[in-house]
Design a protein around this motif. Structure first.
Motif, PDB file in Angstrom:
ATOM      1  N   GLY A   1       0.894  44.631  12.360  1.00  0.00           N
ATOM      2  CA  GLY A   1       0.962  45.627  11.292  1.00  0.00           C
ATOM      3  C   GLY A   1       1.236  45.080   9.906  1.00  0.00           C
ATOM      4  N   TYR A   2       1.186  43.763   9.731  1.00  0.00           N
ATOM      5  CA  TYR A   2       1.452  43.184   8.414  1.00  0.00           C
ATOM      6  C   TYR A   2       0.207  43.236   7.526  1.00  0.00           C
ATOM      7  CZ  TYR A   2       5.722  41.430  10.540  1.00  0.00           C
ATOM      8  OH  TYR A   2       6.929  41.337  11.178  1.00  0.00           O
ATOM      9  N   GLN A   3       0.419  43.543   6.261  1.00  0.00           N
ATOM     10  CA  GLN A   3      -0.675  43.615   5.304  1.00  0.00           C
ATOM     11  C   GLN A   3      -0.758  42.377   4.406  1.00  0.00           C
ATOM     12  OE1 GLN A   3      -2.775  46.327   5.508  1.00  0.00           O
ATOM     13  NE2 GLN A   3      -1.472  46.760   7.285  1.00  0.00           N
ATOM     14  N   ARG A   4       0.360  41.681   4.266  1.00  0.00           N
ATOM     15  CA  ARG A   4       0.455  40.540   3.345  1.00  0.00           C
ATOM     16  C   ARG A   4       1.474  39.575   3.913  1.00  0.00           C
ATOM     17  NH1 ARG A   4      -1.098  39.331  -1.855  1.00  0.00           N
ATOM     18  NH2 ARG A   4       0.439  38.487  -3.301  1.00  0.00           N
ATOM     19  N   TRP A   5       1.378  38.288   3.548  1.00  0.00           N
ATOM     20  CA  TRP A   5       2.246  37.295   4.166  1.00  0.00           C
ATOM     21  C   TRP A   5       2.400  36.046   3.300  1.00  0.00           C
ATOM     22  CZ3 TRP A   5      -2.046  39.209   7.196  1.00  0.00           C
ATOM     23  CH2 TRP A   5      -3.262  38.600   6.874  1.00  0.00           C
ATOM     24  N   ASN A   6       3.484  35.308   3.568  1.00  0.00           N
ATOM     25  CA  ASN A   6       3.676  33.934   3.107  1.00  0.00           C
ATOM     26  C   ASN A   6       3.416  33.025   4.297  1.00  0.00           C
ATOM     27  OD1 ASN A   6       4.897  34.443   0.368  1.00  0.00           O
ATOM     28  ND2 ASN A   6       6.463  35.444   1.620  1.00  0.00           N
ATOM     29  N   LEU A   7       2.679  31.947   4.088  1.00  0.00           N
ATOM     30  CA  LEU A   7       2.327  31.047   5.183  1.00  0.00           C
ATOM     31  C   LEU A   7       3.059  29.719   5.032  1.00  0.00           C
ATOM     32  CD1 LEU A   7      -1.544  31.641   5.256  1.00  0.00           C
ATOM     33  CD2 LEU A   7       0.189  32.705   6.716  1.00  0.00           C
ATOM     34  N   VAL A   8       3.611  29.234   6.138  1.00  0.00           N
ATOM     35  CA  VAL A   8       4.237  27.912   6.198  1.00  0.00           C
ATOM     36  C   VAL A   8       3.564  27.160   7.334  1.00  0.00           C
ATOM     37  CG1 VAL A   8       6.365  26.599   6.480  1.00  0.00           C
ATOM     38  CG2 VAL A   8       6.430  28.870   5.414  1.00  0.00           C
ATOM     39  N   GLY A   9       2.849  26.092   7.021  1.00  0.00           N
ATOM     40  CA  GLY A   9       2.122  25.368   8.049  1.00  0.00           C
ATOM     41  C   GLY A   9       2.489  23.904   8.096  1.00  0.00           C
TER      42      GLY A   9
ATOM     43  N   THR B   1      -2.635  36.890   1.065  1.00  0.00           N
ATOM     44  CA  THR B   1      -1.783  35.700   1.139  1.00  0.00           C
ATOM     45  C   THR B   1      -0.995  35.556  -0.150  1.00  0.00           C
ATOM     46  OG1 THR B   1      -3.435  34.638   2.561  1.00  0.00           O
ATOM     47  CG2 THR B   1      -1.724  33.238   1.611  1.00  0.00           C
ATOM     48  N   ALA B   2       0.329  35.741  -0.055  1.00  0.00           N
ATOM     49  CA  ALA B   2       1.186  35.678  -1.240  1.00  0.00           C
ATOM     50  C   ALA B   2       1.489  34.243  -1.653  1.00  0.00           C
ATOM     51  CB  ALA B   2       2.487  36.433  -0.977  1.00  0.00           C
ATOM     52  N   SER B   3       1.637  33.347  -0.665  1.00  0.00           N
ATOM     53  CA  SER B   3       1.922  31.942  -0.961  1.00  0.00           C
ATOM     54  C   SER B   3       1.622  31.107   0.269  1.00  0.00           C
ATOM     55  CB  SER B   3       3.377  31.740  -1.389  1.00  0.00           C
ATOM     56  OG  SER B   3       4.254  31.931  -0.290  1.00  0.00           O
ATOM     57  N   VAL B   4       1.453  29.806   0.040  1.00  0.00           N
ATOM     58  CA  VAL B   4       1.254  28.849   1.129  1.00  0.00           C
ATOM     59  C   VAL B   4       2.162  27.649   0.884  1.00  0.00           C
ATOM     60  CG1 VAL B   4      -0.344  27.198   2.195  1.00  0.00           C
ATOM     61  CG2 VAL B   4      -1.139  29.500   1.613  1.00  0.00           C
ATOM     62  N   ALA B   5       2.844  27.220   1.932  1.00  0.00           N
ATOM     63  CA  ALA B   5       3.575  25.949   1.901  1.00  0.00           C
ATOM     64  C   ALA B   5       3.037  25.089   3.038  1.00  0.00           C
ATOM     65  CB  ALA B   5       5.072  26.173   2.062  1.00  0.00           C
ATOM     66  N   THR B   6       2.516  23.934   2.706  1.00  0.00           N
ATOM     67  CA  THR B   6       2.041  23.015   3.740  1.00  0.00           C
ATOM     68  C   THR B   6       3.020  21.849   3.843  1.00  0.00           C
ATOM     69  OG1 THR B   6       0.674  21.628   2.274  1.00  0.00           O
ATOM     70  CG2 THR B   6      -0.351  23.615   3.187  1.00  0.00           C
ATOM     71  N   ILE B   7       3.377  21.523   5.064  1.00  0.00           N
ATOM     72  CA  ILE B   7       4.270  20.400   5.341  1.00  0.00           C
ATOM     73  C   ILE B   7       3.448  19.345   6.063  1.00  0.00           C
ATOM     74  CG2 ILE B   7       6.401  19.655   6.481  1.00  0.00           C
ATOM     75  CD1 ILE B   7       7.252  22.653   6.469  1.00  0.00           C
ATOM     76  N   SER B   8       3.143  18.264   5.364  1.00  0.00           N
ATOM     77  CA  SER B   8       2.339  17.181   5.938  1.00  0.00           C
ATOM     78  C   SER B   8       1.034  17.697   6.539  1.00  0.00           C
ATOM     79  CB  SER B   8       3.143  16.397   6.985  1.00  0.00           C
ATOM     80  OG  SER B   8       4.197  15.693   6.380  1.00  0.00           O
TER      81      SER B   8
END
Length: 304
Positions: A108-116, A135-142
């Motif tokens: 049921g989510y319409q928007r999100w922050n992604l951490v990958g 997509t409100a923001s993205v953080a990529t770790i390596s």
């Protein structure tokens, strides 16, 4: 859909565990509800996407405090608790990203922050490119992007630049050829002292990593899924990331054997709103080695 309650091993909070259908097979997802009390339709969760040698548990060091808004931790189809009924022959970056959005739609989510992390960072960038309005923001770790994708296409040619990845790819091929026995062998080795030196290239200070983490990485190994993910990365068209319009934080450890500094430079040439950063005294798993440092950067990224 089946739903269960369980407690996070960190003891941080109760997780709501569900199994949801996707085009790649059933997907196990855990939701940790935030203190803001917002419903999925109005809240913006933090969505965690693990790498090709992990599961949702690799993010446990980032879950020590109660969240203000929901956290969604996905075992991607083919990994963790999402192996039953998985279809790795259908893997592509596009299909795996669609599985992520299918899960979030079902919740049921319409928007999100992604951490990958690692492959999860790769997926997060594709989701951001194809669902920019959500997509409100993205953080990529390596994130394993340009360098690893090239090594997956030409492993022998990349042996000297990416020896850890080429070595891991070779081992996974051998284990996948053994079928279930290969996975069982990796899990068995993961319970012995041999596993720590095998994983040493992925950490800045291998001796400081707890035995539980070492064993967990052995348990999370899925040779067939790893190979399918490598093939998917090798075929990917990186020009799609020009569609990313949200803020992006791109992290790598200063001793990262999978994500060279040149990958961050190439990302900055493709993605307009990117903040590259190098985590000091850190290997490929900053979420495990430097969780407080990573969390501070995540907080800054989401601060209005």
């Amino acid at each position: 859909m089946s739903v269960q309650q369980e407690t996070a091993p960190s003891g941080a909070a109760t997780l709501r565990r569900s199994i949801l259908g996707t085009e790649l097979g059933p997907c196990t997802v855990r939701v940790q509800h935030g203190t803001d009390g917002l419903r999925p339709a109005t809240g913006t969760p933090d969505v965690y996407l693990h790498g090709a040698a992990g599961s949702w548990t690799t993010f446990l060091p980032l879950l020590s405090r109660a969240p203000s808004h929901d956290r969604v931790l996905i075992d991607l189809p083919g990994w963790g608790d999402s192996t039953s009924g998985c279809r790795p022959e259908r893997f592509s970056i596009e299909a795996m990203a669609r599985a992520v959005t299918e899960v979030l739609d079902s919740l049921g989510y319409q928007r999100w922050n992604l951490v990958g992390h690692s492959m999860g960072g790769f997926l997060a960038l594709h989701v951001a490119a194809t669902s920019p309005e959500r997509t409100a923001s993205v953080a990529t770790i390596s994130a394993t992007t340009f360098g690893v994708a090239g090594a997956a296409r030409r492993p022998l040619r990349s042996l000297f630049r990416f020896p850890a990845f080429v070595g891991m790819l070779t081992v996974m091929r051998a284990m996948a050829a053994l079928g279930p026995a290969g996975s069982a062998l990796i899990r068995a080795v993961g319970t012995t002292p041999v596993m720590r030196p095998l994983l040493a290239p992925f950490f800045a200070d291998p001796a400081a990593i707890s035995p539980q983490v070492i064993r967990g990485l052995g348990l999370d190994a899925r040779p067939a899924s790893f190979l399918a993910a490598a093939r998917a990365a090798a075929r990917y068209d990186f020009s799609q990331w020009r569609g990313v319009s949200c803020p992006v934080l791109a992290l790598r450890g200063d001793r990262d054997v999978f994500t060279p500094a040149s990958d961050l430079i190439r990302l900055a040439a493709v993605i307009p709103h990117i903040q590259p950063a190098t985590v000091p005294v850190c290997g490929h798993f900053a979420n495990i080695e430097r969780p407080e440092y990573v969390q501070a950067l995540l907080d800054d990224l989401r601060r209005p």
